[in-house]
Design an enzyme around this catalytic site. Structure first.
Site, PDB file in Angstrom:
ATOM      1  N   ARG A 130       4.163  13.330 -30.222  1.00  0.00           N
ATOM      2  CA  ARG A 130       5.246  14.035 -30.333  1.00  0.00           C
ATOM      3  C   ARG A 130       6.014  13.212 -31.593  1.00  0.00           C
ATOM      4  NH1 ARG A 130       9.021  18.193 -30.018  1.00  0.00           N
ATOM      5  NH2 ARG A 130      11.017  17.380 -29.493  1.00  0.00           N
ATOM      6  N   GLY A 155      11.174  13.619 -22.964  1.00  0.00           N
ATOM      7  CA  GLY A 155      12.490  14.259 -23.373  1.00  0.00           C
ATOM      8  C   GLY A 155      12.567  15.432 -22.458  1.00  0.00           C
ATOM      9  N   THR A 180       2.316  11.362   8.935  1.00  0.00           N
ATOM     10  CA  THR A 180       1.722  11.963   7.934  1.00  0.00           C
ATOM     11  C   THR A 180       0.219  12.330   8.393  1.00  0.00           C
ATOM     12  OG1 THR A 180       2.530  10.481   6.337  1.00  0.00           O
ATOM     13  CG2 THR A 180       0.320  11.427   5.639  1.00  0.00           C
ATOM     14  N   PRO A 209      13.427  10.570  15.087  1.00  0.00           N
ATOM     15  CA  PRO A 209      14.455  11.182  14.572  1.00  0.00           C
ATOM     16  C   PRO A 209      15.572  10.282  14.470  1.00  0.00           C
ATOM     17  CG  PRO A 209      13.352  12.773  16.111  1.00  0.00           C
ATOM     18  CD  PRO A 209      12.783  11.540  16.208  1.00  0.00           C
ATOM     19  N   GLU A 222       6.390   2.952   4.633  1.00  0.00           N
ATOM     20  CA  GLU A 222       5.843   1.582   5.132  1.00  0.00           C
ATOM     21  C   GLU A 222       6.869   0.508   5.176  1.00  0.00           C
ATOM     22  OE1 GLU A 222       3.524   3.444   6.092  1.00  0.00           O
ATOM     23  OE2 GLU A 222       1.595   2.945   5.527  1.00  0.00           O
ATOM     24  N   PHE A 227      -1.182   7.985  12.573  1.00  0.00           N
ATOM     25  CA  PHE A 227      -0.331   7.277  13.254  1.00  0.00           C
ATOM     26  C   PHE A 227       1.303   7.464  13.520  1.00  0.00           C
ATOM     27  CE2 PHE A 227       0.458   4.670   9.466  1.00  0.00           C
ATOM     28  CZ  PHE A 227       1.620   4.219   9.653  1.00  0.00           C
ATOM     29  N   GLN A 246      10.503   1.908 -32.965  1.00  0.00           N
ATOM     30  CA  GLN A 246      10.899   0.739 -32.109  1.00  0.00           C
ATOM     31  C   GLN A 246      11.459   0.844 -30.658  1.00  0.00           C
ATOM     32  OE1 GLN A 246      13.408  -2.621 -33.065  1.00  0.00           O
ATOM     33  NE2 GLN A 246      11.927  -3.621 -33.520  1.00  0.00           N
TER      34      GLN A 246
END
Length: 401
Positions: A284, A355, A162, A132, A379, A127, A295
């Protein structure tokens, strides 16, 4: 708790459908998504698999060859697919919106002609509303349709389409002044046309050109294009619903359910980001122990999981409200706003947990980090959602003085 974002009250059929889609995502999408995304390659094999599963006809009524399922079922399937690769859910979303608009607003002839082939996946829908210079101001549409005998001649440029190249049916919103005197409110002089075309790029039918794919930061694989109309002739029987001047309302109805879809995508991407973050945090090691035992990381994981759960609950509520036949623009706006914002935050936290490795293309979180921003604008932007929410709240809580 086995996993986040569980949905209570599902039927056996819904659970079976979701289990099938989840298995497909784990086996057919996740192993190849990052590689295909880096190549910006259309996932044809994945799309063929979704076609075999019947997902292109998930919400199309059984009388037209679809599965006749609810918006909730569809949204939960989208959540699973976006967890694998958000671009794939975008391929389905525009198709779903056009099928929904046809089901709700099309003439009987239009339903009979298009819906069976859309349910089979033989016709792919897209759709086109934006332009622009348009942004969020739909009333500023300049592309137009002029009546010429039994046809309309369409002229103008559309943007951010799309599935623009891979689709074979495009619902296009243009201005049509015929039958609407000067001074008519802009939203009452817009019409949706059902434009059939050949898949591909270049001139895909006389008067209609799809220039090529727009190169994007993320949301790759799926083709996003412009659409240029220059003397495009469309028969009058391809006006959606057979009546001009109804296009704005038809598109807004489609966008309303599309916002539930975007919320579901946000839930899926956030859920995958949490999975990646919680897994990496247990592998890790720093200062002699897994970082999950620090924590600070546990706080992050707690916040991420809570956001995943909250967004999922709001998305489910918005879908169920629409399925009940009630107006759901308030709930859909809230769900889309919250899910997209939380998705961005959860993805960023997972990125931080990784990281320096999160910055490497070898790690999946790098892809999610580039994909999440699209949900903030797709949307309707966050600002548009807040405007919709605010207006609806004032309607519901009108001061009685």
């Amino acid at each position: 708790m086995a996993r986040l974002a569980q949905t209570a009250g599902l039927t056996d059929i819904q659970r079976e459908i979701l289990s099938t889609v989840r298995d497909f995502v784990d086996k057919e999408i996740l192993p190849v998504a990052t590689e295909l995304e880096h190549r910006d390659e259309y996932p044809q094999q994945i799309v063929d698999g979704l076609k075999e599963l019947g997902l292109f006809g998930l919400m199309i009524p059984e009388e037209y060859g679809g599965l006749g399922e609810s918006l909730l079922t569809y949204a939960l399937c989208v959540e699973e697919i976006a967890r694998g690769w958000m671009s794939v859910s975008g391929i389905i979303n525009t198709h779903f919106i056009v099928a929904y608009m046809l089901k709700q607003h099309g003439t009987q002839e239009q339903k009979d002609h298009f819906l069976p082939r859309m349910a089979a996946g033989d016709i792919r829908g897209a759709f086109s509303m934006s332009e622009p210079a348009l942004g969020s101001d739909v009333s500023a549409i300049t592309s137009k349709a002029v009546k010429d005998g039994d046809e309309y001649v369409l002229t103008g440029q559309k943007m951010w389409l799309t599935n623009g190249g891979t689709s074979s049916l495009v619902a296009v919103l243009v201005r049509s002044d015929e039958g609407h005197p000067e001074g008519t409110a802009p939203h009452k002089s817009m019409t949706t046309f059902l434009v059939e075309k050949e898949p591909g790029f270049g001139e895909v039918r006389p008067g209609l050109t799809i220039p090529g794919k727009i190169d994007k930061m993320g949301y790759k694989g799926v083709d996003t294009t412009e659409l240029i109309m220059d003397g495009l002739r469309i028969p009058a029987d391809r006006v959606l619903g057979g009546e001009t001047g109804r296009g704005f309302y038809q598109m807004m109805d489609g966008i309303e359910v599309g916002r539930v879809n975007v919320a579901a995508r946000g839930c899926g991407v956030a859920q995958r980001a949490f999975e990646l973050g919680v897994s990496y945090a247990q592998q890790r090691h720093t200062f002699g122990k897994p970082i999950a035992q620090h924590q600070a990381i546990q706080f992050k994981l707690a916040e991420m999981a809570t956001k995943v759960e909250a967004a999922h609950a709001m998305m489910v509520n918005a879908a169920r409200k629409k399925d009940s036949g009630e107006r759901n623009d308030l709930e859909a706006g809230m769900a889309k706003y919250l899910a997209s914002e939380y998705c961005k935050e959860v993805v960023e936290d997972a990125f931080r947990i990784h990281g320096g490795y999160g910055f490497s293309k070898e790690y999946e979180i790098e892809r999610l980090y580039r994909e999440a921003p699209m949900l903030l604008i797709g949307e309707g932007t966050a600002e548009i959602q807040k405007m919709i929410i605010g207006r609806r709240l004032l309607e519901e809580y009108r001061f009685q003085g």
